[in-house]
Design a protein around this motif. Sequence first.
Motif, short mmCIF file in Angstrom:
data_model
loop_
_atom_site.label_atom_id
_atom_site.label_comp_id
_atom_site.label_asym_id
_atom_site.label_seq_id
_atom_site.Cartn_x
_atom_site.Cartn_y
_atom_site.Cartn_z
N CYS A 351 0.86 -1.18 0.00
CA CYS A 351 0.00 0.00 0.00
C CYS A 351 0.90 1.23 0.00
N THR A 352 0.31 2.41 0.06
CA THR A 352 1.10 3.64 0.09
C THR A 352 0.98 4.30 1.46
N TYR A 353 2.09 4.91 1.87
CA TYR A 353 2.15 5.63 3.14
C TYR A 353 2.94 6.91 2.89
N GLY A 355 2.76 8.77 0.40
CA GLY A 355 3.17 8.82 -1.00
C GLY A 355 4.18 7.77 -1.41
N ARG A 356 4.59 6.89 -0.51
CA ARG A 356 5.57 5.86 -0.82
C ARG A 356 4.99 4.47 -0.59
N ASN A 357 5.48 3.51 -1.35
CA ASN A 357 5.01 2.14 -1.20
C ASN A 357 5.54 1.54 0.10
N THR A 358 4.71 0.73 0.74
CA THR A 358 5.10 0.05 1.97
C THR A 358 4.33 -1.25 2.09
N CYS A 361 0.80 -2.23 6.06
CA CYS A 361 -0.51 -1.66 5.70
C CYS A 361 -1.53 -1.73 6.82
#
Length: 386
Positions: A351-353, A355-358, A361
């Motif tokens: 998911c995004t956190y 603006g960055r993928n992580t 989640c």
Amino acid sequence: MQSRAVQLEEGKENGVSVRTGNYKAFPPKLLLVLGLFLAFAVTVFIISVSTIKYVGIQSVVTTVTSSFVPCRLEEPSGLDRWVQPPAVLMHNMTDEELLWRASFWPLRKEYPFKRVPKIAFMFLTKGPLPLALLWERFLKGHKGLYSVYIHPHPSFTAKFPANSVFHRRQIPSQVAEWGRMTMCDAEKRLLANALLDISNEWFVLVSESCIPLFNFTTIYSYLSRSKHSFMGAFDDPGPFGRGRYNQNMDPEVPITKWRKGSQWFEIDRDLAATIVKDTLYYPKFKEFCRPACYVDEHYFPTMLTIEKPAVLANRSLTWVDWSRGGPHPATFGRSDITEQFFGKIFDGRNCTYNGRNTSMCYLFARKFAPSALEPLLHIAHKILGF
């Protein structure tokens, strides 16, 4: 004889020789006592005047008025009345009064005092908290960084020992029915009570079957650094999304803004205040979103999409398993609690956190049965970090 009679008549008429002999002189001893009493009174008076003169009349006044100080101290004055959280959560406010009171919030971002932001964990429950011991361990050592609120069925009274984080944290509650507006009322009730504590900054809705997936420090850091609030709000064109929309909700709620999302959310203080102050969308949802339109899946996601769309992450932080089908997610008991089970939760998606993928989640998970408590306590230190 005549001469004597004349003398007696004269004596009677003058009233001298006959009656003066009946009065006695004033006793000298009594006069002495009276004199001593007067001297004593004068002495006391002089001493009193001298005492007031030397000590000062102000001290006498201060002594008298100081006895009333404790009465005035019972009510906080100045900024304290707004800063200090309620000492007792149980109150006699109606929902209308509570929501009105909770809708107050400062327009200035700076605080004129040292404010430590807290996470408000809001437990929406049917009654008991079977996983309370796990939450106790999770919160241990972090006093001052969290608050706890419990909204059970009104017939239930929570009983926890004085050293428990759940002790006296029950709020006035009412019946909450699944899929109906009373469920959203309960969630707003939790938010409103939590808003009365000015230090609560993040508001997490959980149930009695929810557990934290990480230690407190990790979750606190995740929420405090996030630029968004976590509430699912997506446009579902199918029968369980737009198919539940009622044209009578227009124009306040247009179909283009109709959204669906998970009931379990995490929002910041600004969004919490936006929810409790709402009087525009609430009547529309209460009248026109009834089963098979499940209002707890649509009211908050739709309203916040209209009012504050940019701050929504459009995802929930609470993991659930819908793979088994049906109207409710899967429930997990003793036999399900393994390292492999949690591996699927942690590595299940990206998911995004900010603006960055992580891959991080989810911070919470549900639904866990009471039988899961013992293995959870056993595995928590190794898997969950607390």
